[in-house]
Design a protein around this motif. Structure first.
Motif, PDB file in Angstrom:
ATOM      1  N   THR A 145       0.871  -1.105   0.055  1.00 30.29           N
ATOM      2  CA  THR A 145       0.024   0.043   0.013  1.00 30.29           C
ATOM      3  C   THR A 145       0.963   1.533   0.085  1.00 30.29           C
ATOM      4  N   TRP A 146       2.023   1.278   0.818  1.00 37.28           N
ATOM      5  CA  TRP A 146       2.892   2.408   0.906  1.00 37.28           C
ATOM      6  C   TRP A 146       3.548   2.584  -0.546  1.00 37.28           C
ATOM      7  N   ASP A 147       3.502   1.779  -1.555  1.00 33.40           N
ATOM      8  CA  ASP A 147       4.028   1.978  -2.786  1.00 33.40           C
ATOM      9  C   ASP A 147       3.175   2.286  -3.894  1.00 33.40           C
ATOM     10  N   LEU A 148       1.665   2.405  -3.605  1.00 36.26           N
ATOM     11  CA  LEU A 148       0.796   2.792  -4.378  1.00 36.26           C
ATOM     12  C   LEU A 148       0.632   4.436  -4.892  1.00 36.26           C
ATOM     13  N   THR A 149       0.468   4.605  -5.800  1.00 33.67           N
ATOM     14  CA  THR A 149       0.309   6.176  -6.309  1.00 33.67           C
ATOM     15  C   THR A 149      -1.124   6.382  -5.398  1.00 33.67           C
ATOM     16  N   LYS A 150      -1.253   7.761  -5.394  1.00 34.92           N
ATOM     17  CA  LYS A 150      -2.734   8.381  -4.825  1.00 34.92           C
ATOM     18  C   LYS A 150      -3.731   7.684  -5.223  1.00 34.92           C
ATOM     19  N   GLU A 151      -3.825   7.709  -6.711  1.00 33.01           N
ATOM     20  CA  GLU A 151      -5.020   7.082  -7.272  1.00 33.01           C
ATOM     21  C   GLU A 151      -5.099   5.612  -7.279  1.00 33.01           C
ATOM     22  N   GLU A 152      -4.035   5.042  -7.290  1.00 32.76           N
ATOM     23  CA  GLU A 152      -4.170   3.473  -7.132  1.00 32.76           C
ATOM     24  C   GLU A 152      -4.556   3.131  -5.548  1.00 32.76           C
ATOM     25  N   PHE A 153      -4.149   4.077  -4.713  1.00 31.87           N
ATOM     26  CA  PHE A 153      -4.604   3.726  -3.260  1.00 31.87           C
ATOM     27  C   PHE A 153      -5.943   4.032  -3.123  1.00 31.87           C
ATOM     28  N   GLU A 154      -6.690   5.097  -3.776  1.00 36.03           N
ATOM     29  CA  GLU A 154      -8.149   5.549  -3.778  1.00 36.03           C
ATOM     30  C   GLU A 154      -9.026   4.138  -4.526  1.00 36.03           C
ATOM     31  N   GLU A 155      -8.383   3.843  -5.648  1.00 38.56           N
ATOM     32  CA  GLU A 155      -9.151   2.716  -6.151  1.00 38.56           C
ATOM     33  C   GLU A 155      -9.241   1.592  -5.166  1.00 38.56           C
ATOM     34  N   LEU A 156      -8.119   1.209  -4.679  1.00 35.95           N
ATOM     35  CA  LEU A 156      -8.160   0.149  -3.779  1.00 35.95           C
ATOM     36  C   LEU A 156      -8.918   0.347  -2.397  1.00 35.95           C
ATOM     37  N   LYS A 157      -9.116   1.687  -2.107  1.00 34.13           N
ATOM     38  CA  LYS A 157      -9.857   2.137  -0.959  1.00 34.13           C
ATOM     39  C   LYS A 157     -11.320   1.736  -1.409  1.00 34.13           C
ATOM     40  N   GLN A 158     -11.816   2.040  -2.618  1.00 35.37           N
ATOM     41  CA  GLN A 158     -13.144   2.170  -3.185  1.00 35.37           C
ATOM     42  C   GLN A 158     -13.480   0.348  -3.264  1.00 35.37           C
ATOM     43  N   LYS A 159     -12.532  -0.299  -3.541  1.00 37.38           N
ATOM     44  CA  LYS A 159     -12.613  -1.877  -3.784  1.00 37.38           C
ATOM     45  C   LYS A 159     -12.915  -2.445  -2.580  1.00 37.38           C
ATOM     46  N   VAL A 160     -12.353  -1.770  -1.443  1.00 38.22           N
ATOM     47  CA  VAL A 160     -12.403  -2.336  -0.062  1.00 38.22           C
ATOM     48  C   VAL A 160     -13.777  -2.188   0.417  1.00 38.22           C
ATOM     49  N   LYS A 161     -14.239  -0.898   0.173  1.00 37.92           N
ATOM     50  CA  LYS A 161     -15.734  -0.687   0.895  1.00 37.92           C
ATOM     51  C   LYS A 161     -16.718  -1.360   0.277  1.00 37.92           C
ATOM     52  N   SER A 162     -16.752  -1.896  -0.955  1.00 39.72           N
ATOM     53  CA  SER A 162     -17.542  -2.965  -1.734  1.00 39.72           C
ATOM     54  C   SER A 162     -17.285  -4.172  -0.934  1.00 39.72           C
ATOM     55  N   GLU A 163     -16.024  -4.654  -0.945  1.00 35.36           N
ATOM     56  CA  GLU A 163     -15.702  -5.923  -0.166  1.00 35.36           C
ATOM     57  C   GLU A 163     -16.137  -5.733   1.146  1.00 35.36           C
ATOM     58  N   TYR A 164     -16.154  -4.743   1.977  1.00 34.57           N
ATOM     59  CA  TYR A 164     -16.479  -4.557   3.332  1.00 34.57           C
ATOM     60  C   TYR A 164     -18.000  -4.892   3.213  1.00 34.57           C
ATOM     61  N   ASN A 165     -18.755  -4.516   2.361  1.00 28.23           N
ATOM     62  CA  ASN A 165     -20.308  -4.368   2.449  1.00 28.23           C
ATOM     63  C   ASN A 165     -20.566  -5.870   2.085  1.00 28.23           C
ATOM     64  N   GLN A 166     -19.901  -6.692   1.137  1.00 24.37           N
ATOM     65  CA  GLN A 166     -20.018  -8.269   1.101  1.00 24.37           C
ATOM     66  C   GLN A 166     -19.993  -8.842   2.487  1.00 24.37           C
ATOM     67  N   LEU A 167     -18.701  -8.616   3.188  1.00 28.14           N
ATOM     68  CA  LEU A 167     -18.436  -9.189   4.413  1.00 28.14           C
ATOM     69  C   LEU A 167     -19.627  -8.996   5.661  1.00 28.14           C
ATOM     70  N   LEU A 168     -20.028  -7.482   5.615  1.00 30.91           N
ATOM     71  CA  LEU A 168     -21.037  -7.247   6.504  1.00 30.91           C
ATOM     72  C   LEU A 168     -22.281  -8.069   6.182  1.00 30.91           C
ATOM     73  N   ASP A 169     -22.582  -8.438   4.685  1.00 28.15           N
ATOM     74  CA  ASP A 169     -23.924  -9.162   4.391  1.00 28.15           C
ATOM     75  C   ASP A 169     -23.796 -10.422   4.693  1.00 28.15           C
ATOM     76  N   ILE A 170     -22.392 -11.019   4.776  1.00 25.87           N
ATOM     77  CA  ILE A 170     -22.239 -12.450   4.905  1.00 25.87           C
ATOM     78  C   ILE A 170     -22.338 -12.699   6.399  1.00 25.87           C
ATOM     79  N   LEU A 171     -21.628 -11.681   7.245  1.00 24.65           N
ATOM     80  CA  LEU A 171     -21.634 -11.937   8.719  1.00 24.65           C
ATOM     81  C   LEU A 171     -23.183 -11.926   8.925  1.00 24.65           C
ATOM     82  N   LYS A 172     -23.885 -10.907   8.656  1.00 24.10           N
ATOM     83  CA  LYS A 172     -25.228 -10.831   9.089  1.00 24.10           C
ATOM     84  C   LYS A 172     -26.189 -11.817   8.625  1.00 24.10           C
ATOM     85  N   SER A 173     -25.846 -12.537   7.768  1.00 24.28           N
ATOM     86  CA  SER A 173     -26.690 -13.674   7.018  1.00 24.28           C
ATOM     87  C   SER A 173     -26.816 -15.017   8.093  1.00 24.28           C
TER      88      SER A 173
END
Length: 176
Positions: free
Chosen positions: A70-98
């Motif tokens: 993560t410390w080698d990512l450009t600002k744009e790459e980090f922001e893309e990764l962060k957005q991906k994590v937000k989507s993945e977090y929502n999957q995780l939350l849905d699976i946990l709550k299921s």
């Protein structure tokens, strides 16, 4: 399971993921269903192969995989990764709550927090929204106090001595 608790494996010593995997393997041996979400891990590991052998009762999903640290990512790459994590977090939350799994493991949750990919509040939300019958396991160095206070069990792995400091590289079957 009648009652699930929140476990945290933290500290600077080796063994946090290994402890969570040991719990998973024990549970699968008793007919329970386990899912592990691994943050920030990208290399091929033995646990991925073992999980394939234990399907359908054990599954590993990797989140926030990146080709660079993560410390080698450009600002744009980090922001893309962060957005991906937000989507993945929502999957995780849905699976946990299921409630479809007896045990949900969030490996390197603390690393995801410390790298700015998840917030403490998001991890606390997992604790707060976990069904009564689900065991939630969180791993990673430097667990924030808010998470420690909410957990039912906290184990700190403390490094006393490590062969890495003598130049021993990561070993297949031991560390990966």
């Amino acid at each position: 399971m009648k009652k699930g608790y929140v476990q945290v494996y933290t500290g600077d010593g080796k063994g946090k993921t290994t402890a969570a995997l040991g719990l998973a393997f024990r549970a699968v041996g008793r007919g329970m269903k386990v899912i592990m979400f691994q943050f920030l891990k990208g290399m091929a590991t033995g646990e991925l192969k073992t999980a394939e052998l234990l399907k359908p009762n054990f599954e590993i999903r990797r989140f926030a995989e990146a080709k660079k640290f993560t410390w080698d990512l450009t600002k744009e790459e980090f922001e893309e990764l962060k957005q991906k994590v937000k989507s993945e977090y929502n999957q995780l939350l849905d699976i946990l709550k299921s409630g479809d799994y007896d045990i949900v493991i969030v490996d390197e949750a603390m690393a995801a927090i410390h790298r700015g990919l998840l917030t403490v509040e998001e991890v606390v939300r997992l604790i707060d929204e976990k069904p009564e019958t689900v065991e939630l396991v969180l791993t990673g160095r430097s667990a924030p106090q808010e998470i420690i206070e909410k957990a039912d069990l906290v184990t700190e792995m403390k490094e006393i001595k490590h062969y890495f400091k003598k130049g021993v590289p990561v070993r297949v079957g031991i560390e990966i």
